[in-house]
Write a protein that holds these residues in place. Sequence first.
Motif, mmCIF file in Angstrom:
data_model
loop_
_atom_site.group_PDB
_atom_site.id
_atom_site.type_symbol
_atom_site.label_atom_id
_atom_site.label_comp_id
_atom_site.label_asym_id
_atom_site.label_seq_id
_atom_site.Cartn_x
_atom_site.Cartn_y
_atom_site.Cartn_z
ATOM 1 N N THR A 95 1.012 -1.324 -0.160
ATOM 2 C CA THR A 95 -0.041 0.008 -0.103
ATOM 3 C C THR A 95 0.801 1.322 0.043
ATOM 4 O O THR A 95 0.426 2.365 -0.723
ATOM 5 N N SER A 102 2.345 1.875 -3.313
ATOM 6 C CA SER A 102 1.391 2.716 -4.417
ATOM 7 C C SER A 102 0.963 3.864 -4.213
ATOM 8 O O SER A 102 1.100 5.054 -5.000
ATOM 9 N N SER A 103 1.051 4.351 -2.747
ATOM 10 C CA SER A 103 0.684 5.905 -2.415
ATOM 11 C C SER A 103 1.908 6.731 -2.775
ATOM 12 O O SER A 103 1.914 7.809 -3.557
ATOM 13 N N ASP A 108 2.329 7.040 -6.556
ATOM 14 C CA ASP A 108 1.312 8.398 -7.112
ATOM 15 C C ASP A 108 1.802 9.558 -7.050
ATOM 16 O O ASP A 108 1.793 10.514 -7.827
ATOM 17 N N ASN A 130 1.981 -2.782 -11.296
ATOM 18 C CA ASN A 130 1.112 -3.228 -10.189
ATOM 19 C C ASN A 130 2.272 -2.892 -8.758
ATOM 20 O O ASN A 130 3.086 -3.776 -8.604
ATOM 21 N N PHE A 131 2.196 -1.878 -8.258
ATOM 22 C CA PHE A 131 3.215 -1.548 -7.150
ATOM 23 C C PHE A 131 3.054 -2.596 -5.795
ATOM 24 O O PHE A 131 3.945 -2.409 -4.907
ATOM 25 N N ARG A 132 1.997 -3.492 -5.790
ATOM 26 C CA ARG A 132 1.985 -4.131 -4.638
ATOM 27 C C ARG A 132 2.713 -5.431 -4.978
ATOM 28 O O ARG A 132 3.154 -6.144 -3.986
#
Length: 284
Positions: free
Chosen positions: A95, A98-99, A102, A159-161
């Motif tokens: 998580t 991803s943030s 961004d 997909n950064f996860r």
Amino acid sequence: MSDVTVIGLGAMGAALARTLLNTYQVTVWNRTAAKAEPLVEAGAVLAETPEAAIAASPVTVICVGDYDDTRGVLERDPTALSGRTVIQLTSAAGTDASSLADWAVAQGADYLDGEILAYPSEIGGATTLVLLAGDDRAWQTCEPILRTLAGSTRYLGDNFRLPSMLNIALMAPMMGMIAGVIHAALECEKSDFPVAEYTELLSKLLPVANHQAQYLATTIAQNNFSETEAALRTYAAPMNVWVEQCKEQGINAEFPALINGWLQRAMDAGYGDEEISAIIKVLR
Ligand code: NAP
């Protein structure tokens, strides 16, 4: 202008910078500037601030303690990121990855986030593995740098996860092995059997375990558990005995009890004649 900047010169960051110095002009920055001295002696340029370090190269590798540290460094002057490519190699939960991605992209950076699956001494090796996610253009730009650091670098798309998920998934078999060795040593101690002699015996079986781990993963990938040299039920009976013996001898039985519980559930579900990896069907 240098080719690549490295921010963070702890055990891992210093290994990254030193390896890059073999091929590239490198700028470095570290919160504690003294740690940069050996790298400066080896040819790196020391920047006075992280912003200056990012400005010095088209590509910046950042490897600090945790994600809050990365944020703290990058947020000092977000304008520095515009038009730059960032390879974020500090470990993170998916998580967070991803943030932060961004946010960095919103500042105008091309961005990759990755997990290093290696010790510092392995950086630069042909089989060293780094898992990366992010912008395809950033990957195209950075692939040569990343292959210099880790010959088996794998790009996983946007997909950064995935890097942090796979980091844990690839470590999981090792954690199982570590738990097994610790538990076995307890049993040896209780039986007055030298752990050193156990270690020597273990070395004979490790190649088999390696092969078996890959084989079991293949049976799951193919969802085919019917062909087996040792059916699930052949493991189930000794596992029951293992748990009981531990209890009788006063040895911690949590680890065997966990595996035994999985096996008995699979037996109860009717998978006794299948490959042991059929356990996954009762855990799904
Ligand atoms: P480390 O030796 O403890 O170094 C931490 C680095 O982060 C130092 O350069 C430190 O600067 C810097 N730092 C910490 N807090 C900071 C802050 N608030 N602002 C700016 N810089 C800060 O750790 P490491 O072993 O290099 O690990 C770095 C990352 O690589 C971690 O995410 C780790 O999980 C990952 N990793 C490490 C290994 C390994 O075997 N070491 C393997 C795979 C992945 P100072 O020098 O000023 O303290």
